[in-house]
Design a protein around this motif. Structure first.
Motif, short mmCIF file in Angstrom:
data_model
loop_
_atom_site.label_atom_id
_atom_site.label_comp_id
_atom_site.label_asym_id
_atom_site.label_seq_id
_atom_site.Cartn_x
_atom_site.Cartn_y
_atom_site.Cartn_z
N PRO A 20 0.80 -1.23 0.00
CA PRO A 20 0.00 0.00 0.00
C PRO A 20 0.84 1.30 0.00
O PRO A 20 0.54 2.22 -0.75
CB PRO A 20 -0.85 -0.12 1.27
CG PRO A 20 -1.00 -1.60 1.45
CD PRO A 20 0.32 -2.18 1.01
N GLN A 21 1.86 1.36 0.82
CA GLN A 21 2.68 2.58 0.86
C GLN A 21 3.43 2.78 -0.45
O GLN A 21 3.48 3.89 -0.98
CB GLN A 21 3.66 2.55 2.03
CG GLN A 21 4.40 3.87 2.19
CD GLN A 21 5.45 3.85 3.28
OE1 GLN A 21 6.29 2.95 3.30
NE2 GLN A 21 5.38 4.83 4.18
N ALA A 78 1.12 9.30 6.63
CA ALA A 78 2.39 9.99 6.88
C ALA A 78 2.81 9.85 8.34
O ALA A 78 1.98 9.69 9.23
CB ALA A 78 2.28 11.46 6.50
N GLY A 79 4.10 9.96 8.54
CA GLY A 79 4.64 9.97 9.89
C GLY A 79 4.67 11.40 10.43
O GLY A 79 4.15 12.33 9.82
N ARG A 80 5.30 11.57 11.55
CA ARG A 80 5.39 12.89 12.18
C ARG A 80 6.17 13.86 11.31
O ARG A 80 5.78 15.01 11.13
CB ARG A 80 6.06 12.76 13.56
CG ARG A 80 6.10 14.05 14.36
CD ARG A 80 6.66 13.83 15.76
NE ARG A 80 7.92 13.09 15.76
CZ ARG A 80 9.13 13.67 15.67
NH1 ARG A 80 9.23 14.96 15.58
NH2 ARG A 80 10.22 12.92 15.68
N PRO A 85 7.19 7.50 5.91
CA PRO A 85 8.15 7.05 6.92
C PRO A 85 8.76 5.71 6.56
O PRO A 85 8.12 4.86 5.94
CB PRO A 85 7.32 6.98 8.20
CG PRO A 85 5.90 6.91 7.75
CD PRO A 85 5.83 7.56 6.41
N GLY A 86 10.02 5.55 6.96
CA GLY A 86 10.74 4.32 6.68
C GLY A 86 10.66 3.34 7.83
O GLY A 86 10.00 3.57 8.83
N HIS A 92 13.00 8.53 6.40
CA HIS A 92 11.99 8.29 5.38
C HIS A 92 12.25 6.96 4.67
O HIS A 92 13.32 6.37 4.79
CB HIS A 92 11.92 9.45 4.37
CG HIS A 92 13.17 9.69 3.58
ND1 HIS A 92 13.60 8.84 2.58
CD2 HIS A 92 14.08 10.69 3.64
CE1 HIS A 92 14.71 9.32 2.05
NE2 HIS A 92 15.04 10.43 2.69
N LYS A 93 11.25 6.50 3.97
CA LYS A 93 11.35 5.28 3.16
C LYS A 93 12.50 5.46 2.17
O LYS A 93 12.72 6.55 1.66
CB LYS A 93 10.03 5.09 2.42
CG LYS A 93 9.96 3.91 1.51
CD LYS A 93 9.18 2.85 2.20
CE LYS A 93 8.97 1.63 1.35
NZ LYS A 93 7.86 0.88 1.86
#
Length: 169
Positions: A20-21, A78-80, A85-86, A92-93
């Motif tokens: 999904p991401q 999304a992350g903070r 995000p990774g 990050h990813k």
């Protein structure tokens, strides 16, 4: 080896097989024409309707936008700090993680092309040329220095058709 252009149905197959991401990352690439490294490095706070991205490869700045629905999907996961995000906290990813998943997805459908995240940038170029019929507009959108490079991207569908028909482009 360079990545190749995908037909619409092939894009659909690859998208369907991604996590999904990574599917969301690919959709952002397809909508903006950004390189995958620039997409994964997007910060949550910069995601407005339109925002400026400084391309990592060229250092050039480019204004892009996301439709409200796509932007909402990105923000929902999304992350903070990072839009994508990774696995490691605070990072990050990676583009390599996306590349690996795209390769896996293309292999699952036995696509003959060399498919990678950069294939989405080529699809973006072809669709933009089909929509506006203006190679200069496509060149500016991709931030290419000269139109010869843009033609390699934007004419990819015609090269693919010529190869399929058995003729030389």
């Amino acid at each position: 080896m360079k990545t190749e252009y995908l037909l619409e149905r092939e894009v659909g197959h690859v998208l369907a097989a991604l996590t999904p991401q990574n599917r969301l990352i690919a959709r952002v690439c397809l909508h903006t024409g950004l390189r995958v490294g620039d997409v994964v490095a997007l910060k949550r706070g910069q995601l407005g309707r339109q925002f400026v991205v400084t391309e990592a490869k060229t250092g050039k700045r480019r204004k892009v936008g996301l439709p409200d629905g796509l932007r909402a999907e990105v923000l929902a996961q999304a992350g903070r700090d990072w839009a994508f995000p990774g696995a490691k906290d605070g990072q990050h990813k990676t583009r390599q993680a996306v590349w690996k998943d795209v390769k896996r997805a293309a292999k699952a459908f036995r696509l003959p092309q060399n498919v990678g995240p950069h294939s989405f940038r080529k699809v973006y170029a072809v669709e933009l040329l089909a929509k506006y019929g203006d190679i200069e507009r496509v060149r500016r959108s991709l931030n290419h220095q000269n139109v010869a490079t843009t033609l390699i991207y934007a004419m990819a569908d015609r090269l693919l058709e010529a190869r399929s028909a058995g003729s030389q482009p």
